[in-house]
Write a protein that holds these residues in place. Structure first.
Motif, PDB file in Angstrom:
ATOM      1  N   ILE A 125       0.831  -1.204   0.000  1.00 14.26           N
ATOM      2  CA  ILE A 125       0.000   0.000   0.000  1.00 14.26           C
ATOM      3  C   ILE A 125       0.869   1.260   0.000  1.00 14.26           C
ATOM      4  CG2 ILE A 125      -0.159   0.246   2.516  1.00 14.26           C
ATOM      5  CD1 ILE A 125      -3.132   0.950   2.147  1.00 14.26           C
ATOM      6  N   THR A 126       0.412   2.305  -0.687  1.00 18.49           N
ATOM      7  CA  THR A 126       1.092   3.602  -0.655  1.00 18.49           C
ATOM      8  C   THR A 126       0.318   4.533   0.268  1.00 18.49           C
ATOM      9  OG1 THR A 126      -0.166   4.540  -2.497  1.00 18.49           O
ATOM     10  CG2 THR A 126       1.825   3.304  -3.056  1.00 18.49           C
ATOM     11  N   GLN A 127       0.949   5.673   0.594  1.00 21.22           N
ATOM     12  CA  GLN A 127       0.294   6.617   1.489  1.00 21.22           C
ATOM     13  C   GLN A 127      -0.988   7.159   0.867  1.00 21.22           C
ATOM     14  OE1 GLN A 127       1.383   7.012   4.502  1.00 21.22           O
ATOM     15  NE2 GLN A 127      -0.147   8.505   5.172  1.00 21.22           N
ATOM     16  N   SER A 128      -0.962   7.431  -0.426  1.00 23.86           N
ATOM     17  CA  SER A 128      -2.154   7.976  -1.088  1.00 23.86           C
ATOM     18  C   SER A 128      -3.278   6.941  -1.131  1.00 23.86           C
ATOM     19  CB  SER A 128      -1.819   8.433  -2.505  1.00 23.86           C
ATOM     20  OG  SER A 128      -1.371   7.346  -3.299  1.00 23.86           O
ATOM     21  N   GLU A 129      -2.933   5.663  -1.311  1.00 25.46           N
ATOM     22  CA  GLU A 129      -3.961   4.614  -1.327  1.00 25.46           C
ATOM     23  C   GLU A 129      -4.578   4.452   0.063  1.00 25.46           C
ATOM     24  OE1 GLU A 129      -2.341   1.660  -4.857  1.00 25.46           O
ATOM     25  OE2 GLU A 129      -1.365   1.623  -2.907  1.00 25.46           O
ATOM     26  N   PHE A 130      -3.754   4.546   1.082  1.00 23.65           N
ATOM     27  CA  PHE A 130      -4.266   4.488   2.450  1.00 23.65           C
ATOM     28  C   PHE A 130      -5.198   5.660   2.717  1.00 23.65           C
ATOM     29  CE2 PHE A 130      -3.832   6.049   6.837  1.00 23.65           C
ATOM     30  CZ  PHE A 130      -4.348   4.963   7.530  1.00 23.65           C
ATOM     31  N   GLN A 131      -4.805   6.858   2.306  1.00 25.08           N
ATOM     32  CA  GLN A 131      -5.626   8.046   2.535  1.00 25.08           C
ATOM     33  C   GLN A 131      -6.937   7.976   1.759  1.00 25.08           C
ATOM     34  OE1 GLN A 131      -3.070  11.388   1.663  1.00 25.08           O
ATOM     35  NE2 GLN A 131      -1.895  11.142   3.544  1.00 25.08           N
ATOM     36  N   ALA A 132      -6.911   7.335   0.584  1.00 28.67           N
ATOM     37  CA  ALA A 132      -8.149   7.183  -0.195  1.00 28.67           C
ATOM     38  C   ALA A 132      -9.144   6.307   0.563  1.00 28.67           C
ATOM     39  CB  ALA A 132      -7.835   6.567  -1.556  1.00 28.67           C
ATOM     40  N   ILE A 133      -8.648   5.261   1.240  1.00 30.64           N
ATOM     41  CA  ILE A 133      -9.522   4.405   2.048  1.00 30.64           C
ATOM     42  C   ILE A 133     -10.104   5.205   3.217  1.00 30.64           C
ATOM     43  CG2 ILE A 133      -9.562   2.392   3.579  1.00 30.64           C
ATOM     44  CD1 ILE A 133      -7.454   1.117   1.776  1.00 30.64           C
ATOM     45  N   VAL A 134      -9.248   5.985   3.867  1.00 31.99           N
ATOM     46  CA  VAL A 134      -9.703   6.816   4.995  1.00 31.99           C
ATOM     47  C   VAL A 134     -10.721   7.853   4.521  1.00 31.99           C
ATOM     48  CG1 VAL A 134      -8.976   8.520   6.700  1.00 31.99           C
ATOM     49  CG2 VAL A 134      -7.607   6.466   6.339  1.00 31.99           C
ATOM     50  N   ASP A 135     -10.471   8.461   3.355  1.00 28.61           N
ATOM     51  CA  ASP A 135     -11.411   9.446   2.804  1.00 28.61           C
ATOM     52  C   ASP A 135     -12.786   8.818   2.614  1.00 28.61           C
ATOM     53  OD1 ASP A 135      -9.526  11.404   2.761  1.00 28.61           O
ATOM     54  OD2 ASP A 135      -9.004  11.160   0.649  1.00 28.61           O
ATOM     55  N   HIS A 136     -12.816   7.613   2.057  1.00 31.35           N
ATOM     56  CA  HIS A 136     -14.106   6.951   1.828  1.00 31.35           C
ATOM     57  C   HIS A 136     -14.786   6.632   3.160  1.00 31.35           C
ATOM     58  CE1 HIS A 136     -17.136   4.592  -0.242  1.00 31.35           C
ATOM     59  NE2 HIS A 136     -16.950   3.635   0.633  1.00 31.35           N
ATOM     60  N   PHE A 137     -14.005   6.235   4.141  1.00 24.10           N
ATOM     61  CA  PHE A 137     -14.548   5.944   5.471  1.00 24.10           C
ATOM     62  C   PHE A 137     -15.203   7.181   6.064  1.00 24.10           C
ATOM     63  CE2 PHE A 137     -13.895   5.981  10.109  1.00 24.10           C
ATOM     64  CZ  PHE A 137     -14.574   4.824  10.470  1.00 24.10           C
ATOM     65  N   GLN A 138     -14.589   8.359   5.860  1.00 23.68           N
ATOM     66  CA  GLN A 138     -15.086   9.590   6.458  1.00 23.68           C
ATOM     67  C   GLN A 138     -16.223  10.220   5.669  1.00 23.68           C
ATOM     68  OE1 GLN A 138     -11.221  11.617   6.736  1.00 23.68           O
ATOM     69  NE2 GLN A 138     -11.390  11.505   8.959  1.00 23.68           N
ATOM     70  N   LEU A 139     -16.437   9.780   4.422  1.00 22.34           N
ATOM     71  CA  LEU A 139     -17.516  10.335   3.620  1.00 22.34           C
ATOM     72  C   LEU A 139     -18.884  10.013   4.204  1.00 22.34           C
ATOM     73  CD1 LEU A 139     -16.368   9.817  -0.087  1.00 22.34           C
ATOM     74  CD2 LEU A 139     -16.720  11.968   1.109  1.00 22.34           C
ATOM     75  N   SER A 140     -19.015   8.840   4.822  1.00 18.64           N
ATOM     76  CA  SER A 140     -20.298   8.419   5.395  1.00 18.64           C
ATOM     77  C   SER A 140     -20.097   8.078   6.867  1.00 18.64           C
ATOM     78  CB  SER A 140     -20.850   7.193   4.647  1.00 18.64           C
ATOM     79  OG  SER A 140     -21.039   7.478   3.282  1.00 18.64           O
ATOM     80  N   PRO A 141     -20.137   9.081   7.735  1.00 19.98           N
ATOM     81  CA  PRO A 141     -19.925   8.837   9.161  1.00 19.98           C
ATOM     82  C   PRO A 141     -20.865   7.762   9.707  1.00 19.98           C
ATOM     83  CG  PRO A 141     -20.030  11.181   8.694  1.00 19.98           C
ATOM     84  CD  PRO A 141     -20.444  10.483   7.439  1.00 19.98           C
ATOM     85  N   LYS A 142     -20.308   6.847  10.434  1.00 18.15           N
ATOM     86  CA  LYS A 142     -21.021   5.771  11.126  1.00 18.15           C
ATOM     87  C   LYS A 142     -21.550   4.681  10.184  1.00 18.15           C
ATOM     88  CE  LYS A 142     -22.319   8.597  15.093  1.00 18.15           C
ATOM     89  NZ  LYS A 142     -23.386   9.017  16.007  1.00 18.15           N
ATOM     90  N   LYS A 143     -21.280   4.819   8.864  1.00 17.11           N
ATOM     91  CA  LYS A 143     -21.685   3.734   7.972  1.00 17.11           C
ATOM     92  C   LYS A 143     -20.854   2.491   8.256  1.00 17.11           C
ATOM     93  CE  LYS A 143     -22.459   2.549   3.125  1.00 17.11           C
ATOM     94  NZ  LYS A 143     -22.442   3.020   1.721  1.00 17.11           N
ATOM     95  N   TYR A 144     -19.553   2.726   8.501  1.00 19.08           N
ATOM     96  CA  TYR A 144     -18.652   1.634   8.868  1.00 19.08           C
ATOM     97  C   TYR A 144     -18.038   1.971  10.222  1.00 19.08           C
ATOM     98  CZ  TYR A 144     -18.912   1.066   3.794  1.00 19.08           C
ATOM     99  OH  TYR A 144     -19.344   0.933   2.508  1.00 19.08           O
TER     100      TYR A 144
END
Length: 340
Positions: free
Chosen positions: A194-213
């Motif tokens: 994994i690269t830093q940008s790929e990790f941040q993309a996962i985190v970005d998606h996680f934060q797009l929908s609070p409490k979904k995951y």
């Protein structure tokens, strides 16, 4: 949009390239920046396909022509890792995003690209000083590793130092998001490349929908990282809390719509009543009680006639409901408008 932007040469070139008026060009750029801040806060709008970008910008013509125009006029930059980056995004990004990225030790896509280019130039200069290039020498073609998520696609070249995974920063981010034991997931992802940008993309998606995951889902998604897999895929099902929130939101939206409709109807009724009051009040006030009764006896519908007579006898001529009903009769039957 900053003052003076419409006077920039590249603004005028974009308007001419796409055959747009000034106000249309302003709207297109504002929409691009708004969509990026909301969906790809890192500035890596190239995460979406050209067609998806055109859809997000409500662009009806050729998506490829739109992207080409934005690149040619330097509103978007091409990049080997991110595909497309909003030009100088880190300098023009909203302040709240700057604060968020600084708090979580994150960097914007254009900063990654600039740092990568700078380090690449240093490396080339260093190697050139050690080993002068031979005349006529040619570099062998670069062989790219296969993509695990799509065997027919190839992955980008191995990460440069600026793209390499920062385990310490990643651990701080996961802890701030509620993951109690981030190290195993981080080590697993690091071993998978994994690269830093790929990790941040996962985190970005996680934060797009609070409490979904929940944090456990985030930990699992990072741990099971697969190179080339889009960040919105590979997640477990939404949490029960998120499903409950969505159901409550739908219910609240339905109640709000009903309340707005009732409010609209009341406003319409009040407006109609005010108009009737202005039109018939003087003539109504000029009638005596006996004259009102006489006019009520002229109503052909016996049920309506008896109901109005009872309302008049019980509440009197000052009753708002009776006045409204009598105004309607005067409007429907001009004969009732005649005063004594």
């Amino acid at each position: 949009m900053k003052a003076g932007t419409t006077e920039l040469l590249k603004f005028k070139k974009l308007a001419r390239r796409l055959n747009l008026r000034v106000w249309q060009t302003m709207g297109l750029l504002e929409c691009l920046w708004h969509v990026t801040a909301k969906n790809r806060p890192m500035g890596d709008i190239g995460y979406f396909s050209n067609d998806d970008i055109a859809l997000l910008l409500d662009w009806d013509d050729s998506a490829d022509e739109l992207i080409e125009a934005l690149v040619e006029t330097c509103w978007l930059d091409r990049d080997d890792e991110f595909r497309l980056i909003v030009h100088d995004w880190s300098e023009h990004v909203p302040n709240y995003l700057k604060g968020n990225f600084s708090k979580h030790h994150r960097i914007f896509a254009d900063e990654v690209a600039k740092q990568r280019a700078k380090e690449g130039a240093k490396q080339v200069a260093k190697e050139g000083a050690k080993q002068p290039a031979k005349e006529g020498a040619k570099n062998p073609p670069l062989k790219l590793p296969p993509n695990q998520a799509n065997p027919n696609q190839v992955n980008p070249p191995p990460p440069t130092p600026s793209m390499q995974f920062n385990k310490e920063a990643a651990a701080e981010i996961l802890v701030s998001l509620g993951v109690e034991h981030p190290i195993p997931a981080i080590e697993s992802a690091a071993n998978r490349g994994i690269t830093q940008s790929e990790f941040q993309a996962i985190v970005d998606h996680f934060q797009l929908s609070p409490k979904k995951y929940g944090p456990a889902a985030l930990q699992k998604r990072v741990s099971n990282f697969i190179r080339g897999q889009p960040p919105d895929q590979g997640w477990p099902g939404p949490s029960l809390e998120w499903k409950s929130m969505q159901a409550q939101k739908r219910e609240a939206d339905e109640l709000r719509i009903k309340a707005d409709e009732q409010k609209r109807r009341r406003a319409a009724d009040d407006d109609a009543t005010n108009k009737q009051e202005q039109k018939f009040r003087a003539r109504f006030d000029a009638l005596t009680d006996e004259e009102i009764k006489q006019r009520l006896h002229q109503v052909g519908d016996s049920f309506k006639r008896n109901a109005l007579l009872q309302d008049f006898q019980r509440r009197g001529r000052g009753s708002p409901s009776f006045r409204t009903s009598f105004y309607k009769l005067m409007e429907e039957n001009p004969l009732l408008e005649k005063s004594a």
